[in-house]
Design a protein around this motif. Structure first.
Motif, PDB file in Angstrom:
ATOM      1  N   PRO A  24     -19.466 -55.676 -28.856  1.00 19.43           N
ATOM      2  CA  PRO A  24     -19.686 -54.786 -29.383  1.00 19.43           C
ATOM      3  C   PRO A  24     -19.993 -53.140 -29.570  1.00 19.43           C
ATOM      4  CG  PRO A  24     -21.571 -56.010 -27.733  1.00 19.43           C
ATOM      5  CD  PRO A  24     -20.121 -56.429 -27.944  1.00 19.43           C
ATOM      6  N   LYS A  25     -18.902 -52.713 -28.203  1.00 20.22           N
ATOM      7  CA  LYS A  25     -18.799 -51.436 -27.733  1.00 20.22           C
ATOM      8  C   LYS A  25     -18.050 -50.780 -28.403  1.00 20.22           C
ATOM      9  CE  LYS A  25     -22.313 -51.280 -23.503  1.00 20.22           C
ATOM     10  NZ  LYS A  25     -22.671 -51.595 -22.297  1.00 20.22           N
ATOM     11  N   ASN A  26     -16.707 -51.906 -28.593  1.00 23.59           N
ATOM     12  CA  ASN A  26     -15.162 -51.698 -29.079  1.00 23.59           C
ATOM     13  C   ASN A  26     -15.577 -50.582 -30.074  1.00 23.59           C
ATOM     14  OD1 ASN A  26     -12.647 -51.356 -30.124  1.00 23.59           O
ATOM     15  ND2 ASN A  26     -12.625 -52.967 -28.544  1.00 23.59           N
ATOM     16  N   PRO A  27     -14.917 -49.671 -30.499  1.00 24.22           N
ATOM     17  CA  PRO A  27     -15.052 -49.386 -32.074  1.00 24.22           C
ATOM     18  C   PRO A  27     -14.520 -49.675 -33.419  1.00 24.22           C
ATOM     19  CG  PRO A  27     -13.873 -48.328 -30.769  1.00 24.22           C
ATOM     20  CD  PRO A  27     -14.249 -48.693 -29.715  1.00 24.22           C
ATOM     21  N   LEU A  28     -13.802 -51.211 -32.525  1.00 28.47           N
ATOM     22  CA  LEU A  28     -13.069 -51.566 -33.612  1.00 28.47           C
ATOM     23  C   LEU A  28     -13.879 -53.016 -34.140  1.00 28.47           C
ATOM     24  CD1 LEU A  28      -9.243 -52.020 -32.458  1.00 28.47           C
ATOM     25  CD2 LEU A  28     -10.631 -50.570 -35.048  1.00 28.47           C
ATOM     26  N   PRO A  35     -23.849 -60.914 -29.977  1.00 24.18           N
ATOM     27  CA  PRO A  35     -22.993 -62.178 -30.129  1.00 24.18           C
ATOM     28  C   PRO A  35     -23.807 -63.316 -29.048  1.00 24.18           C
ATOM     29  CG  PRO A  35     -22.787 -59.960 -28.423  1.00 24.18           C
ATOM     30  CD  PRO A  35     -23.352 -59.679 -29.925  1.00 24.18           C
ATOM     31  N   TRP A  36     -24.889 -63.195 -28.645  1.00 20.03           N
ATOM     32  CA  TRP A  36     -25.261 -64.137 -27.823  1.00 20.03           C
ATOM     33  C   TRP A  36     -26.738 -64.945 -27.946  1.00 20.03           C
ATOM     34  CZ3 TRP A  36     -23.061 -65.541 -23.782  1.00 20.03           C
ATOM     35  CH2 TRP A  36     -22.069 -65.303 -22.994  1.00 20.03           C
ATOM     36  N   THR A  37     -27.679 -63.929 -29.076  1.00 19.08           N
ATOM     37  CA  THR A  37     -28.179 -64.438 -29.748  1.00 19.08           C
ATOM     38  C   THR A  37     -28.473 -65.773 -31.002  1.00 19.08           C
ATOM     39  OG1 THR A  37     -28.952 -62.661 -30.581  1.00 19.08           O
ATOM     40  CG2 THR A  37     -29.973 -63.410 -28.149  1.00 19.08           C
ATOM     41  N   GLU A  38     -27.449 -65.576 -31.280  1.00 18.70           N
ATOM     42  CA  GLU A  38     -26.841 -65.748 -33.435  1.00 18.70           C
ATOM     43  C   GLU A  38     -25.876 -66.646 -32.948  1.00 18.70           C
ATOM     44  OE1 GLU A  38     -29.428 -64.796 -35.349  1.00 18.70           O
ATOM     45  OE2 GLU A  38     -30.256 -63.450 -33.929  1.00 18.70           O
ATOM     46  N   ASN A  39     -25.983 -67.425 -33.734  1.00 16.66           N
ATOM     47  CA  ASN A  39     -24.937 -68.547 -33.977  1.00 16.66           C
ATOM     48  C   ASN A  39     -24.210 -68.619 -34.326  1.00 16.66           C
ATOM     49  OD1 ASN A  39     -26.661 -70.424 -31.751  1.00 16.66           O
ATOM     50  ND2 ASN A  39     -27.420 -71.134 -33.360  1.00 16.66           N
ATOM     51  N   GLY A 175     -22.167 -77.944 -34.103  1.00 18.60           N
ATOM     52  CA  GLY A 175     -21.132 -76.911 -33.416  1.00 18.60           C
ATOM     53  C   GLY A 175     -21.596 -76.108 -33.127  1.00 18.60           C
ATOM     54  N   GLY A 176     -23.027 -76.011 -32.775  1.00 17.85           N
ATOM     55  CA  GLY A 176     -23.475 -74.215 -32.428  1.00 17.85           C
ATOM     56  C   GLY A 176     -23.575 -73.710 -33.268  1.00 17.85           C
ATOM     57  N   MET A 177     -23.040 -73.407 -34.569  1.00 18.25           N
ATOM     58  CA  MET A 177     -22.864 -71.945 -35.836  1.00 18.25           C
ATOM     59  C   MET A 177     -23.865 -72.598 -36.490  1.00 18.25           C
ATOM     60  SD  MET A 177     -18.775 -71.467 -37.111  1.00 18.25           S
ATOM     61  CE  MET A 177     -18.647 -72.824 -38.395  1.00 18.25           C
TER      62      MET A 177
END
Length: 219
Positions: A24-28, A35-39, A175-177
């Motif tokens: 998330p800190k990368n401008p791209l 990234p950790w809390t959502e599937n 599968g976690g998604m």
């Protein structure tokens, strides 16, 4: 969108996840999910069956399979799944689809349900489906390989018992998604990731820029 899909098929899934949410800190990075809390991508509980096939991209169509329910069985069949795959393809101008199939079985049965074999996959491919993601096993993997159809599965099993379609085009978790119908699925030997269809062009552009920066760094 066909050019965007063609471009996305040249990019590996980890690079897609990097752009979607991983950094998330990368401008791209678009930061579409925490990234950790959502599937939003698959975990190690499922694996790619044909790693040599390379990346696939498609609109998600979802379904749920389980044991026949005497109070419900008969309302839906596999042809309802095929109809929704065909409808999703038509809605998006002939774009490919990916079936996200959640298997719901009593404890101890999930590892034995070799669900989608050669006949089911041939029907799916006939209406533009290019791959399937499922939390359980499938079978006929030698025959399906010849069909050039990618599968991410919980494993492989030779048989199954009586089964039934429980739902079509509903939110599922595989599968976690967590996947909703109409989201885009990108998949390769590393796993699968989802993202909103209206961000596809931006995902491609940022992924190409990220790969170029990585190539310079590696050199």
């Amino acid at each position: 969108m066909s050019d965007t899909f063609a471009g996305l098929r040249t990019i590996d899934t980890p690079t897609i996840t990097n752009v979607v949410a991983t950094y998330p800190k990368n401008p791209l990075c678009l930061g579409l999910y925490n990234p950790w809390t959502e599937n939003w991508y698959t975990d190690a509980s499922i694996r790619c069956i044909y790693p040599e096939m390379g990346p696939r991209i498609g609109y998600a169509v979802t379904c749920v399979y389980g044991l026949p329910d005497p109070n419900y069985t008969g309302r839906l069949t596999f042809m309802d799944v095929i109809d929704q795959l065909d409808a999703m393809r038509a809605k998006h101008g002939g774009a490919p689809t990916i079936l996200v199939l959640q298997q719901k079985w009593p404890e101890g049965m999930i590892a034995k349900a070799g669900l989608a074999g050669e006949i089911m996959v041939t029907s799916m491919k006939a209406v533009g489906c290019v791959g399937m993601v499922s939390n359980g096993p499938s079978r006929d993997v030698d025959a399906v390989r010849r069909l050039d159809f990618q599968m991410m599965l919980g494993g492989v099993s030779a048989g199954h018992g009586e089964m039934a379609v429980q739902a079509v085009n509903v939110p599922v978790s595989v599968g976690g998604m967590d996947v909703a119908p109409g989201e885009l699925i990108h998949m390769d030997e590393n796993g699968a990731v989802k993202f909103p269809a209206d961000r596809a062009a931006q995902v491609l552009d940022n992924a190409q820029k990220m790969l170029a920066a990585e190539a310079e760094h590696l050199a």
